[in-house]
Design a protein around this motif. Structure first.
Motif, short mmCIF file in Angstrom:
data_model
loop_
_atom_site.label_atom_id
_atom_site.label_comp_id
_atom_site.label_asym_id
_atom_site.label_seq_id
_atom_site.Cartn_x
_atom_site.Cartn_y
_atom_site.Cartn_z
N SER A 192 10.04 3.21 -35.86
CA SER A 192 10.91 2.06 -36.11
C SER A 192 11.66 1.69 -34.84
N ILE A 193 11.96 0.43 -34.72
CA ILE A 193 12.76 -0.08 -33.61
C ILE A 193 13.81 -1.01 -34.18
N GLY A 194 14.84 -1.30 -33.40
CA GLY A 194 15.88 -2.18 -33.88
C GLY A 194 16.64 -2.84 -32.76
N TYR A 195 17.45 -3.79 -33.16
CA TYR A 195 18.27 -4.56 -32.24
C TYR A 195 19.65 -4.72 -32.84
N VAL A 196 20.64 -4.11 -32.22
CA VAL A 196 22.04 -4.21 -32.69
C VAL A 196 22.62 -5.51 -32.13
N PHE A 197 23.15 -6.35 -33.02
CA PHE A 197 23.68 -7.63 -32.56
C PHE A 197 25.14 -7.87 -32.95
N ALA A 198 25.71 -6.99 -33.74
CA ALA A 198 27.12 -7.16 -34.13
C ALA A 198 27.65 -5.83 -34.64
N THR A 199 28.96 -5.80 -34.85
CA THR A 199 29.58 -4.64 -35.48
C THR A 199 30.36 -5.10 -36.70
N ALA A 200 30.40 -4.24 -37.71
CA ALA A 200 31.14 -4.54 -38.93
C ALA A 200 32.62 -4.26 -38.67
N GLN A 201 33.46 -5.08 -39.21
CA GLN A 201 34.91 -4.91 -39.02
C GLN A 201 35.52 -4.09 -40.12
#
Length: 201
Positions: A192-201
């Motif tokens: 699996s691969i992924g792309y982090v684009f935001a963080t949860a507040q």
């Protein structure tokens, strides 16, 4: 073939090396093998870049959805049709403003229930899906710490190792599996691969 030269008989061998035809055949064979190798190397690179581009499309669609509704989508199906497949809930229980939905945000992709189906010619594997998830993929990487308590990412799997390598190259490296790369991309659970684009507040 015999030749007389000052009383001696000289024998000329009919095999004095390679003929021009043999050299040309060998050159053609080497060229064909090189072309086939280049094609397969190029194909893996193309797969990874196509996969990376698809991921960015999904990321941008998720960001537009969030800017309109106030929440990231709970499922990627929310990017295609308002109210379909139970995506009235946003990610992590956030309630999106459905009246502000201004989609579809993602077109020309096939949905597989609540996820996006990725073609095998891009992933190098069958049954690949993209989904939105929360987790902590980059937090263990010192170069990426401090991004937020929980990361939001598009995760794709299964993906072939060649497409994974090309995806990571397109993303200037991938964090995970002990690699300390300062990148928004990561590898997880082997395929699996992924792309982090935001963080949860």
């Amino acid at each position: 073939m015999n030749m007389r030269q000052s009383g001696k008989i000289l024998r000329l061998s009919s095999e004095q090396g390679f003929t021009l035809l043999q050299i040309l055949v060998a050159a053609v064979i080497v060229t064909v093998i090189a072309a086939i190798s280049a094609y397969f190397l190029s194909m893996a690179s193309t797969r990874g870049h196509a996969l990376y581009d698809q991921t960015l499309r999904i990321v941008h669609a998720s960001q537009f959805f969030a800017s309109n509704t106030g929440c990231y989508p709970g499922t990627l199906a929310a990017l295609g049709t308002a109210g379909a497949n139970g995506q009235a809930t946003g990610l992590d229980g956030c309630v999106p403003q459905q009246s502000a939905w201004n989609g579809p945000y993602l077109t020309a992709l096939a949905f597989n229930g609540q996820n996006v189906r990725i073609p095998s010619d891009q992933s190098g594997a069958t049954g690949t899906v993209a989904q939105i998830e929360t987790g902590q993929w980059l937090d263990g990487n010192p170069a990426m710490q401090g991004r937020g308590p929980e990361e939001i990412a598009i995760v794709l799997g299964p993906v072939s190792s060649s497409a994974q390598a090309a995806f990571c190259k397109a993303c200037n490296g991938c964090a995970g599996n002990g690699q300390q790369t300062a990148s928004a991309c990561f590898t997880a659970s082997g395929d699996s691969i992924g792309y982090v684009f935001a963080t949860a507040q």
